[in-house]
Design an enzyme around this catalytic site. Sequence first.
Site, PDB file in Angstrom:
ATOM      1  N   ARG A 158      -6.294   6.127  -7.445  1.00 52.88           N
ATOM      2  CA  ARG A 158      -5.807   6.797  -7.573  1.00 52.88           C
ATOM      3  C   ARG A 158      -5.675   8.047  -9.015  1.00 52.88           C
ATOM      4  NH1 ARG A 158      -0.327   7.367  -4.607  1.00 52.88           N
ATOM      5  NH2 ARG A 158      -0.018   9.877  -4.744  1.00 52.88           N
ATOM      6  N   LEU A 161       0.741  -1.208   0.200  1.00 56.16           N
ATOM      7  CA  LEU A 161       0.303  -0.291  -0.006  1.00 56.16           C
ATOM      8  C   LEU A 161       0.902   1.055   0.248  1.00 56.16           C
ATOM      9  CD1 LEU A 161      -2.830  -1.272   2.482  1.00 56.16           C
ATOM     10  CD2 LEU A 161      -2.687  -0.610   0.787  1.00 56.16           C
ATOM     11  N   ASP A 162       0.375   2.477  -0.593  1.00 54.60           N
ATOM     12  CA  ASP A 162       1.224   3.595  -1.105  1.00 54.60           C
ATOM     13  C   ASP A 162       1.495   4.036   1.459  1.00 54.60           C
ATOM     14  OD1 ASP A 162       0.885   3.450  -3.278  1.00 54.60           O
ATOM     15  OD2 ASP A 162      -0.180   5.092  -3.542  1.00 54.60           O
ATOM     16  N   ARG A 163       2.234   4.781   1.519  1.00 53.56           N
ATOM     17  CA  ARG A 163       2.725   5.535   2.461  1.00 53.56           C
ATOM     18  C   ARG A 163       1.718   6.165   3.507  1.00 53.56           C
ATOM     19  NH1 ARG A 163       6.715   7.878   5.514  1.00 53.56           N
ATOM     20  NH2 ARG A 163       8.673   7.482   3.547  1.00 53.56           N
ATOM     21  N   THR A 197      -1.396   5.328   2.414  1.00 51.20           N
ATOM     22  CA  THR A 197      -3.081   4.786   2.382  1.00 51.20           C
ATOM     23  C   THR A 197      -2.909   3.470   3.829  1.00 51.20           C
ATOM     24  OG1 THR A 197      -2.870   4.787   0.120  1.00 51.20           O
ATOM     25  CG2 THR A 197      -4.534   3.618   0.967  1.00 51.20           C
TER      26      THR A 197
END
Length: 285
Positions: free
Chosen positions: A230, A131-133, A135
Amino acid sequence: MSEKFKVKQEDKLLEFLFANLNGWSKKKIKERLKSSTVEVNGKVTTKHNFALKPQDIVEVGANKKRVVQEPIKNLEILYQDDYIIAINKPHGLLSVATISENKRHALAILREQLTRNKKRNSVKIFPVHRLDRDTSGVLLFATSKSIREQVMAKWEESKKIYLAIVQGVPKEPKGTINQPLRLDEKEYKMHVGKHKLAKRAITHYKVIKTNNKRSLLEVTIETGRQHQIRAHLSWLGNPIIGDERYGVKGDKLGLHAKYLKVYHPIKKSFISFEVDAPSSFYALI
């Protein structure tokens, strides 16, 4: 130590850094930019395509660690057996290490946590996905490379549901975005639309709540491309709140991984994990 440069002609930030940071690899430069250590005229930016003008001052600082009041020592474990571990990753925490940050990330913290609990040598775990930082939500690990590969072998059959808070209100209360995605290595950004290098990407959404200025969406993805949600929601005209790369900068990214269903190779069946978003997420709407 930091390095300062005065811009002589119009340029894009990433191209400027490539040209002026002699001896730096492109990968290292991108990591520094992503980790908020580059300032233009005293303001931090992470945009690869930030437009520079003559006389602008670009400063590349020493790698700055994010300020955290209390270091995270324990992560919320949603599910655990001898083969699979699912956690609730908080907002602001990396999933795995990067060049600029290789100690405080979910993989390292969970490994330390499990090692303390079992009171023995370091426990081995392997990330199944990321997961993105910024998120939050369900993040999955395997206890061996073999288990990870077996889970990933049926990853296309998994089900992934997210919550997203976006700007405005989508024209349709629910819909499907079937637009291919292509990663631009220079800008580190996904481009939406047909291209010989673009890959299939499908996102379904439905509006859960709106105040006309912002909307809460439930988003289900059939594919798992980088930055898929996104990029797709930005293409739709409703970028996620706090998404500087695809929309407008904000204090917090309005994206949460709520639900994940995956194939368990030992149980020979699908299992699921679910965790609601924190109150700070809902506060965005």
